[in-house]
Structures are given as structure tokens and as C-alpha cells.
Design an enzyme around this catalytic site. Structure first.
Site, PDB file in Angstrom:
ATOM      1  N   TYR A  33     -23.897  34.718  -2.067  1.00 55.52           N
ATOM      2  CA  TYR A  33     -24.468  33.671  -1.673  1.00 55.52           C
ATOM      3  C   TYR A  33     -24.500  32.536  -2.643  1.00 55.52           C
ATOM      4  O   TYR A  33     -24.202  31.321  -2.688  1.00 55.52           O
ATOM      5  CB  TYR A  33     -26.116  33.643  -1.546  1.00 55.52           C
ATOM      6  CG  TYR A  33     -26.440  34.580  -0.147  1.00 55.52           C
ATOM      7  CD1 TYR A  33     -26.085  33.964   0.963  1.00 55.52           C
ATOM      8  CD2 TYR A  33     -27.208  35.876  -0.224  1.00 55.52           C
ATOM      9  CE1 TYR A  33     -26.238  34.856   2.401  1.00 55.52           C
ATOM     10  CE2 TYR A  33     -27.166  36.491   0.888  1.00 55.52           C
ATOM     11  CZ  TYR A  33     -26.766  36.074   2.175  1.00 55.52           C
ATOM     12  OH  TYR A  33     -27.137  36.708   3.142  1.00 55.52           O
ATOM     13  N   CYS A  34     -24.508  32.967  -4.035  1.00 53.66           N
ATOM     14  CA  CYS A  34     -24.447  32.016  -4.945  1.00 53.66           C
ATOM     15  C   CYS A  34     -23.322  32.735  -6.075  1.00 53.66           C
ATOM     16  O   CYS A  34     -23.893  33.582  -6.524  1.00 53.66           O
ATOM     17  CB  CYS A  34     -25.431  31.613  -5.932  1.00 53.66           C
ATOM     18  SG  CYS A  34     -25.806  30.308  -6.851  1.00 53.66           S
ATOM     19  N   PRO A  35     -22.250  32.211  -6.508  1.00 55.19           N
ATOM     20  CA  PRO A  35     -21.670  30.931  -5.996  1.00 55.19           C
ATOM     21  C   PRO A  35     -21.236  30.898  -4.735  1.00 55.19           C
ATOM     22  O   PRO A  35     -20.920  29.796  -4.223  1.00 55.19           O
ATOM     23  CB  PRO A  35     -20.574  30.625  -7.264  1.00 55.19           C
ATOM     24  CG  PRO A  35     -20.299  31.910  -7.425  1.00 55.19           C
ATOM     25  CD  PRO A  35     -21.327  33.188  -7.494  1.00 55.19           C
TER      26      PRO A  35
END
Ligand SMILES: Cc1cc2nc3c(=O)[nH]c(=O)nc-3n(C[C@H](O)[C@H](O)[C@H](O)COP(=O)(O)OP(=O)(O)OC[C@H]3O[C@@H](n4cnc5c(N)ncnc54)[C@H](O)[C@@H]3O)c2cc1C
Lengths: 379, 79
Positions: free
Chosen positions: B16-18
Site C-alpha cells: 500500500y505504501c509506497p
């Protein structure tokens, strides 16, 4: 025979793992059944999130620095040495002066901004990803009386929220100094919105609008002309600045590149659940050193240690490894110098920023102090 | 139509992140012109964002297909 656990790298991940092992294995360490060795090339331990507060002159650099030897449990055999190669065939680390055989290895060598990744970066850009960079940036910001500040972001980089945070904090910093109207703040991002995570982008957009921060998307920096003070992007466009702050693409540690165990940028292919180096049963990787597609953050290292440490202890005790890392990460998001939000997420749950509040900013300030307990393996 | 050989495959499922698009931006930088990079992603947003970025950056979208509960998206580096 004594089982040797060697941890390479005394940053957030390595120090935490070595200390947790030392506390939880105190009986077998006392009986010389197990030995925990931490090999690191830095005598100073720096709390990197502190760079943001140094840049805005909120805290002095010393506030975020401790001696590594004062953080490490007495049951850990701490050695300061610069390891040049991991010999995974012979199960040992090699430096210019010694070698360190292991039964189990934990690689925690971190990630580093590469100032050679873009021509002109080294000469022209400020940064807040190194201690020296944060101090220089503090001085440049303190004497800045007006003009355009351009912020550029390249990937991969640790702490994916930090570029947004520094931008929002900087806006508040100049507002407090009473010269906000003289400073044009331009934030840029390589893709179609201001943060890769849609919920974070949505969280920051209204603040950008309200506080007159200019955002440029699809901004992929290619080179910088330090003389003319322009940044040139992939599409050939030129972007003028008076002060440039860059987050360079990161690489893994030189020792990883040197040992031939990483990808081309020095990150180690790692199993996302067991945290073992791919193809190995006795090398574990933790923190920024992995190639996992998740945030490179101290909190990631913290949650990973909750899988890695119990699994190593199980192995020492002849039990199968049962802990799995679920991808958990938690990050604060500073919205200014006085309020903040936060997010948590894992492999299956996307993040949703919490309501921005002064309380969360205060809590971040508290965490900045609690870190020193955390890294000792106490919390 | 036969599929082109994938030069590098990036498993960005659970990212999800990055996020998958940032994994692609990173991977494409170190790839050679002509390489085909495949991204695996279970994020619906990225399935929309990746083609937009690829078009804007003047690379080529080779395919984008859903396999079970995730997307397989391939890009050819053009410059
Ligand atoms: C500006 C900024 C803000 C941040 N904010 C946050 C935040 O709010 N929340 C968060 O969770 N994270 C944040 N981070 C990220 C966090 O600091 C890192 O993700 C974390 O430090 C990673 O831990 P690590 O142990 O993997 O690497 P590091 O802490 O970098 O440690 C790596 C260690 O390996 C040692 N080493 C490397 N090579 C060798 C060798 N050859 N021989 C011996 N030793 C070696 C180094 O000396 C170092 O001690 C931030 C980072 C920055 C720069």
C-alpha cells in the site's frame, strides 16, 4: 557447541533485534549455549526521524544522538567493525581485520540516499535524510528571506511520508516567522497525485490548497543545473528554484552490493512472511535492507522484529518457526509544527489517516523519546 | 497473440505504501530500453494509475489483466 547469532548493522532494526535476543535468551547466553554478536560500523546511534525537527531548529542535533554502546544490553557482544563482505557459502562476515562466523545471521544494514543518482544533485540540493544535511538545511532555512523552495522526490526512499511532512511543517515554519507571503513552496511528486497512497493524498490535498502550497505531479527529476538553479525533468521542462530540497533515490548498503546477495540497487530479496533471505535458511533480513514493497520505516523494523526474534528463539530451542510477518507498518504524519495524523496498515489492510490533532503531534514528540527504550528492546 | 518475454517481474501484492506504481517507477529507472516489466498488484487504484503514468511518461502498456484476485500489468520501457 555454542550457537552463534550474528546481527549485522547497529541501527534501529539491528540494535532492537540484538537487545531483544539478549533479554529473552539470557539463560542460554549465560550457559554459553548461545552467543549474540552485533557488528556495526557506527559508534553513534542516530534517531533519523529527528532530522525533521533539526531542520526547523526545534531541537539540537545532539538530542537525537546516543552512543551505541550505551544502548546495547550487556549480554550482547558488541563489535565495531566495517564488514566488507557477507560470505553466505562459508557462513561468515568478513572485514579488513577479522571474520565473524555465524550459525544464524540477521542483516540490518539499512538504506542510504544516493547523491550521485542525478547529475547536479550533490552540488545543488539540500537534504534532510542525513545528519549533516539536516544541519545545513536548518542554517539555509534560517537565513532564507524569500523566494522559491522546490522539493523533489525520487524512489525508492525511506519513510514515504517524510517529503509531505517536511513540506507541511515548512509552511508553518515560515508562517510563524511572519514571511510566509514571501516564500513560494513547490512540492513535487513522480506520479499523478501528491502521494502514492490515495488516502494520504486525499488527507494532504485540502491542507495544500488552504495553505497555498503548490503541487506539481508527474515530476520525474532528471538533472539539475546548479549554476542556473534549475531542475530539469524527464519531459525536458525546466523548474527554477532559489532553494532546492531533494529526497534522492536510495540504495542498500555497499556491503550488500559487494556480497552479490542484493538486487542491482543493493536490496536483498526477502520472503515477505518469514523474513528469510530468498534461497537461504539461516540468513534473515530486517528493516530497510529488504526488497519488500512496503515502507522503509523504523516501525516496519519494529513489527518485523516481533516475527524474527521469536522465530530465532524457536530455532534455538529446536521448535519450528511459527511467527509470520503480516506487513504491519505505522507512521505519524506531521501536518505542521503543532498537529499531526497517523496511519497503520499491513499486507491486507490499506491505511486510513486518523483525524489530524494536536494530541497526535504531542504523541509523536513522546515517541521520539520512547524510541530509546524501544531500541533497547524494553518496549 | 504471443506474449512478450517479461524481463523483470515485481510482486507488489500487499503493497500500500509506497505502492505498486512507485515500485514500477523505481524498477523502470534501472531497466534497459526495450525491457518488459511486469507488476503484480492487488490494489484496484494502481490498476488505473499505472496506465495513466505509463502514457504520460511515454512508455508502452503491454497488457493489463486480472488473474484471480490480482492484476498483472506489463510495461515496455521506451526511452
Ligand atoms: C527524515 C527521516 C524521517 C523518518 N521518519 C520516520 C518515522 O516517522 N517513522 C518511522 O518509522 N521511520 C522513519 N524514518 C525511517 C527510519 O529511520 C528507518 O527506516 C530506520 O532507521 C531503518 O532501520 P534499519 O536498522 O533498517 O537501518 P538504519 O537504522 O539506517 O541502520 C543501519 C545500520 O547498519 C550499519 N551498517 C551498514 N553497513 C555496515 C557494514 N558494512 N558494517 C557494519 N555495519 C554496517 C550502519 O552503521 C547503521 O547503524 C525516517 C527516516 C528519515 C531519514
Amino acid at each position: 557447541m555454542t550457537k552463534r547469532i550474528v546481527v549485522l548493522g547497529g541501527g534501529t532494526a539491528g540494535t532492537m533485534v540484538a537487545n531483544k535476543l539478549a533479554r529473552q535468551l539470557s539463560a542460554p547466553i549465560g550457559n554459553k549455549e548461545v552467543e549474540v554478536t552485533l557488528v556495526s560500523n557506527a559508534e553513534k546511534h542516530i534517531y533519523q526521524p529527528g532530522y525533521l525537527y533539526i531542520a526547523f531548529n526545534e531541537k539540537m542535533p545532539e538530542h537525537f544522538v546516543r552512543k551505541e554502546k550505551e544502548l546495547v544490553h550487556r549480554n550482547v557482544n558488541l563489535v565495531f567493525d566495517d564488514v566488507v563482505r557477507i560470505d553466505s557459502e562459508a557462513n561468515k562476515l568478513v572485514s579488513d581485520k577479522a571474520s565473524y562466523p555465524y550459525d544464524y545471521l540477521v542483516v540490518a544494514t539499512g538504506s542510504y540516499p544516493d547523491f550521485d543518482s542525478i547529475p547536479g544533485l550533490k552540488e545543488a540540493a539540500h537534504d534532510f535524510y542525513t545528519l549533516e544535511g539536516a544541519i545545513k538545511l536548518r542554517d539555509a532555512l534560517a537565513s532564507f528571506e524569500g523566494g522559491t523552495i522546490l522539493l523533489t522526490v525520487d524512489v525508492p526512499h525511506k519513510c514515504p511520508a517524510a517529503p509531505l511532512e517536511i513540506t507541511l511543517m515548512m509552511e508553518d515554519y515560515f508562517a510563524r516567522r511572519g514571511i510566509r507571503d514571501r516564500v513560494k513552496i513547490v512540492y513535487t511528486y513522480p506520479i499523478n497525485r501528491i502521494h502514492s497512497l490515495e488516502p494520504i493524498a486525499r488527507w494532504a490535498e485540502p491542507a495544500f490548497e488552504k495553505r497555498n502550497i503548490i503541487a506539481e505531479t508527474f515530476f520525474n527529476l532528471e538533472k539539475i543545473d546548479p549554476e542556473r538553479k534549475v531542475a530539469i525533468t524527464m519531459d525536458g521542462e525546466e523548474h527554477a528554484f532559489d532553494l532546492l530540497i531533494s529526497v534522492p533515490a536510495h540504495k542498500g548498503a555497499p556491503v550488500i552490493l559487494n556480497s552479490g546477495i542484493g538486487d542491482e540497487t543493493g536490496f536483498i530479496p526477502t520472503d515477505r512472511y518469514t523474513l528469510k533471505m530468498e534461497g537461504s535458511d539461516n540468513i534473515y533480513v530486517i528493516g530497510d535492507a529488504t526488497n519488500l514493497p512496503i515502507s522503509k520505516a523504523g516501525s516496519t523494523a519494529h513489527y518485523q522484529s516481533e516475527t524474527l526474534v521469536p522465530n530465532l528463539i524457536s530455532r534455538i530451542n529446536g521448535i519450528s518457526e511459527t511467527a509470520h510477518y503480516n506487513g504491519k507498518v505505522a507512521c505519524f504524519l506531521e501536518n505542521s509544527l503543532h498537529d499531526a495524523s497517523m496511519i497503520t496498515f499491513d499486507y491486507t489492510h490499506p491505511p486510513q489517516p486518523a483525524t489530524t490533532s494536536e494530541l497526535l503531534h504531542w504523541f509523536k514528540g513522546v515517541y521520539n523519546e520512547i524510541y530509546w527504550l524501544n531500541v533497547r528492546g524494553i518496549m | 497473440m504471443s506474449e512478450p518475454t517479461v524481463t523483470e517481474s515485481v510482486d507488489a501484492r500487499g503493497s500500500y505504501c509506497p505502492g505498486p506504481l512507485m515500485e514500477l517507477v523505481k524498477t523502470i529507472k534501472s531497466a534497459q530500453v526495450g525491457d518488459v516489466i511486469e507488476i503484480l498488484s492487488n490494489d484496484e487504484g494502481s490498476a488505473k494509475d499505472i496506465p495513466v503514468w505509463v502514457k504520460k511518461m511515454k512508455h508502452e502498456l503491454v497488457y493489463r489483466k486480472k488473474v484471480n484476485d490480482y492484476w498483472k500489468i506489463a510495461i515496455r520501457k521506451k526511452h
